[in-house]
Scaffold this active site. Structure first.
Site, short mmCIF file in Angstrom:
data_model
loop_
_atom_site.label_atom_id
_atom_site.label_comp_id
_atom_site.label_asym_id
_atom_site.label_seq_id
_atom_site.Cartn_x
_atom_site.Cartn_y
_atom_site.Cartn_z
N LYS A 38 -12.50 -15.50 -30.01
CA LYS A 38 -11.82 -14.20 -29.99
C LYS A 38 -12.81 -13.03 -29.89
CE LYS A 38 -7.67 -15.69 -32.57
NZ LYS A 38 -6.85 -15.42 -33.80
N ASN A 55 -10.29 -13.19 -36.75
CA ASN A 55 -10.75 -14.44 -37.37
C ASN A 55 -11.41 -15.41 -36.39
OD1 ASN A 55 -8.46 -15.17 -36.04
ND2 ASN A 55 -7.35 -15.93 -37.81
N HIS A 59 -9.07 -19.23 -32.04
CA HIS A 59 -7.71 -19.77 -31.98
C HIS A 59 -7.81 -21.26 -31.69
CE1 HIS A 59 -3.58 -20.58 -30.76
NE2 HIS A 59 -4.11 -21.30 -29.79
N TYR A 101 0.87 -14.92 -27.45
CA TYR A 101 1.29 -14.80 -28.85
C TYR A 101 2.79 -14.47 -28.98
CZ TYR A 101 -3.32 -15.40 -30.96
OH TYR A 101 -4.52 -15.92 -31.42
N GLU A 104 -0.55 -24.14 -23.74
CA GLU A 104 -1.62 -23.13 -23.80
C GLU A 104 -2.71 -23.42 -22.77
OE1 GLU A 104 -0.89 -22.17 -28.56
OE2 GLU A 104 -2.76 -23.12 -27.95
#
Ligand code: CDP
Ligand code: MG
Length: 139
Positions: free
Chosen positions: A10, A113, A116, A50, A127
């Site tokens: 990320k 964070n 993913h 998302y 995905e």
């Protein structure tokens, strides 16, 4: 059983130049990076990715965050890769993440964070298909 999962490094991690360090944790855990591309997510991509969280209060911020710097999209392969990578990532909130996990080592907050990882083999397939074709994946 050998399977594939989908991973994203990320923006908080790419911004701090941590791509190699995150990849080292992944590879040390026995997962193979069989496809990888650095991209800037479009708003459409982030919203779609998302979508499942669209009703949550953090959705707008999450979409903005995912567009805020480059991300590295990846396909990981290995024994029980989906569950294994969830272990390697650690809990969503880094305060709860086990020592040595990517999020314990590098995450800045519950939102930012660092990584993913897919939560099921069905979602992994969906995905992966959002960002890669089969020809991109070299096992
Ligand atoms: O990423 P993971 O599957 O562990 O968590 P999730 O519950 O599927 O949430 C997806 C992402 O939304 C998280 O990784 C965070 O980036 C973000 N999130 C957030 O910003 N605030 C929360 N309270 C929960 C999740
Ligand atoms: Mg999730």
């Amino acid at each position: 059983m050998t399977e594939r999962t989908f991973s994203i490094i990320k923006p908080d991690a790419t911004r701090r130049n941590l791509t190699g360090k995150v990849n080292a944790v992944i590879e040390d855990a026995g997962l193979r990076i069989v496809a990888q591309r650095r991209i800037r997510m479009t708003e459409a991509q982030a919203k779609k990715f998302y979508e499942v969280h669209a009703a949550r209060p953090f959705y707008g911020e999450l979409v903005e965050f995912m567009m805020s710097a480059p991300v590295v999209v990846q396909v990981l392969e290995g024994d029980n890769a989906v569950a294994r990578y969830r272990e390697v990532m650690g809990a969503t909130n880094p305060a709860d993440a086990a020592p040595g996990t990517i999020r314990a080592l590098y995450a800045e907050s519950v939102g930012e964070n660092s990584v993913h990882g897919s939560d099921s083999t069905d979602n992994a397939k969906l995905e992966i298909a959002q960002f890669f074709t089969e020809a991109d994946i070299v096992g």
